[in-house]
Scaffold this motif. Structure first.
Motif, PDB file in Angstrom:
ATOM      1  N   GLY A  28      -6.919   2.077  -4.751  1.00 43.56           N
ATOM      2  CA  GLY A  28      -5.751   2.880  -4.983  1.00 43.56           C
ATOM      3  C   GLY A  28      -5.132   2.092  -6.230  1.00 43.56           C
ATOM      4  N   GLU A  29      -3.644   2.209  -6.061  1.00 43.90           N
ATOM      5  CA  GLU A  29      -2.749   1.544  -6.970  1.00 43.90           C
ATOM      6  C   GLU A  29      -2.185   0.458  -6.154  1.00 43.90           C
ATOM      7  N   SER A  30      -1.714  -0.853  -7.003  1.00 41.00           N
ATOM      8  CA  SER A  30      -1.034  -1.804  -6.244  1.00 41.00           C
ATOM      9  C   SER A  30       0.250  -2.369  -7.024  1.00 41.00           C
ATOM     10  N   PHE A  31       1.459  -1.996  -6.912  1.00 44.99           N
ATOM     11  CA  PHE A  31       2.562  -2.658  -7.332  1.00 44.99           C
ATOM     12  C   PHE A  31       3.520  -2.754  -6.441  1.00 44.99           C
ATOM     13  N   PRO A  32       3.258  -3.436  -5.214  1.00 48.61           N
ATOM     14  CA  PRO A  32       4.480  -3.404  -4.375  1.00 48.61           C
ATOM     15  C   PRO A  32       5.458  -4.383  -4.887  1.00 48.61           C
ATOM     16  N   GLU A  33       6.787  -4.105  -4.313  1.00 52.71           N
ATOM     17  CA  GLU A  33       7.824  -4.733  -4.763  1.00 52.71           C
ATOM     18  C   GLU A  33       7.566  -6.347  -4.323  1.00 52.71           C
ATOM     19  N   ASN A  34       7.201  -6.595  -3.087  1.00 54.69           N
ATOM     20  CA  ASN A  34       6.939  -7.811  -2.532  1.00 54.69           C
ATOM     21  C   ASN A  34       5.528  -7.832  -2.334  1.00 54.69           C
ATOM     22  N   ALA A  35       4.667  -8.498  -3.272  1.00 58.10           N
ATOM     23  CA  ALA A  35       3.284  -8.614  -3.017  1.00 58.10           C
ATOM     24  C   ALA A  35       2.949  -9.228  -1.984  1.00 58.10           C
ATOM     25  N   ALA A  36       3.515 -10.363  -1.588  1.00 58.84           N
ATOM     26  CA  ALA A  36       3.136 -11.525  -0.869  1.00 58.84           C
ATOM     27  C   ALA A  36       3.685 -10.663   0.703  1.00 58.84           C
ATOM     28  N   LYS A  37       4.521 -10.176   0.775  1.00 59.80           N
ATOM     29  CA  LYS A  37       4.807  -9.586   2.079  1.00 59.80           C
ATOM     30  C   LYS A  37       3.684  -8.408   2.549  1.00 59.80           C
ATOM     31  N   PHE A  38       3.472  -7.831   1.371  1.00 61.43           N
ATOM     32  CA  PHE A  38       2.290  -6.268   1.639  1.00 61.43           C
ATOM     33  C   PHE A  38       1.029  -7.187   1.918  1.00 61.43           C
ATOM     34  N   TYR A  39       0.635  -8.082   1.239  1.00 61.62           N
ATOM     35  CA  TYR A  39      -0.707  -8.580   1.351  1.00 61.62           C
ATOM     36  C   TYR A  39      -0.948  -9.772   2.426  1.00 61.62           C
TER      37      TYR A  39
END
Lengths: 125, 237
Positions: A28-39
């Protein structure tokens, strides 16, 4: 070990890590506001999984669009995997992208360039 | 500066130099320093890649955004500007004319008996007719700032900045002449059995206290006059 399943949202990809089959999918697409938190949970799951598996593992990346924070996370993941392969693990990464998406292909090549042990296949569809 | 990371590279050079001078108190210190420096090099390489990928992605987005912007302003069938773009441009030209105190003119153009044309020849040929008429109007509208748009179904509008009624009438006459010259057969039209247009011409000196819509309404009224006086002609208002 439990599988990891995260449904996709507007800004984050679908993640399906199957500990039994050894197929780990990010799509999909990946541009989370907080990438560290999401990953963070994704990385934790991956580390735990790698600690206890000796089976063949395949990571399928099918990412249409990703932001810079995500690319940093991906590099971190690839570094971890590179190290694991060096130490004898059987891991393959498939970077899947649309044959017409030049940017996605070139990004795959950028990732691949720095890896020494991890097999990294760019697969066009 | 031929490289945005030249400072980082300078730091690496300085660190390498330091390692070469044997100025560390112990071999262990030197070796730790070497390990950290190598880590730094790897992370810098990552950062360069991230920036490169981001630049590429941003360029892609920019191109897509320009394309979308263009598409949102263009009428797909005729390639002319669409009504939305005309509305935006009209407000700008109106305001500019208020400031410069120069006249602004509008020509409203409508294909005569177009519904009958569609009924007779079908919508696909109707589209071809629209395209052909749009192309000849384009020829009559010559100055770079003049704006031709598809206003509605079979209606076109020409916006002429810094133009009075006389200048606009001259353009309207050209359009009339060119469309007649197209000689597109229109069996259901009582007007020489060919495709013709009616035109409404209006011009004004825009003022702050005037309603912007007034000029458009006037060109509409002029078009109505042209329609009610037998079509295939222009009228002024």
């Amino acid at each position: 070990m439990q599988n990891l399943l995260i449904e996709k949202t507007n800004s984050t990809p679908y993640i399906n890590f199957n500990a039994v089959s050894g197929v780990l999918q990010i799509k999909g697409e990946s541009f989370p506001e907080n990438a560290a938190k999401f990953y963070n949970p994704v990385m934790e799951w991956l580390r735990e999984y790698l600690d206890c598996t000796s089976e063949q593992t395949t990571l399928d990346f099918e990412i249409v669009y990703f932001n810079s924070s995500t690319s940093k996370i991906f590099m971190t993941i690839f570094d971890v995997l590179d190290e694991e392969v060096k130490n004898g693990k059987k891991i393959v990464v498939n970077w899947r992208c649309d044959g017409e998406n030049e940017t996605a292909i070139e990004c795959g090549e950028e990732f691949e360039e720095d890896l020494r042990y991890l097999p990294f296949n760019i697969i066009l569809f | 500066m031929d490289n945005i990371f030249s400072r980082e590279e300078q730091i690496i050079s300085r660190a390498e130099a330091l390692l070469g001078t044997n100025s560390f108190q112990s071999a262990k210190d030197a070796s730790n320093y070497r390990v950290l420096l190598d880590e730094y090099k790897i992370l810098l390489r990552q950062m360069m890649k991230i920036v490169k990928m981001a630049d590429k992605t941003q360029l892609d987005l920019k191109i897509v955004s320009e394309k979308l912007n263009r598409l949102s302003h263009i009428d797909v069938l005729t390639g002319l500007y669409n009504r939305r773009y005309f509305n935006e441009a009209y407000v700008k030209e109106w305001n500019s004319a208020v400031r410069s105190q120069k006249e602004l003119a509008i020509i409203m153009i409508d294909i005569d008996y177009f519904k009958k044309y569609n009924d007779t020849y079908g919508h696909l040929q109707g589209d071809e007719c629209l395209k052909a008429v749009a192309d000849v109007i384009k020829k009559a509208v010559k100055r770079p700032r003049d704006l031709l748009a598809r206003f509605g179904g079979e209606e076109f509008v020409v916006l002429l900045p810094e133009t009075g009624l006389e200048g606009a009438v001259s353009v309207a006459q050209d359009v009339l002449f060119l469309v007649n010259g197209l000689d597109i057969e229109h069996a259901a039209s009582p007007l020489q059995k060919k495709v013709t247009v009616s035109l409404g011409v209006a011009a004004t000196l825009p003022q702050n206290n005037l309603a912007k819509e007034e000029l458009i309404n006037n060109s509409d009224k002029a078009l109505y006059l042209a329609k009610s006086s037998g079509r295939n002609c222009y009228k002024e208002y």
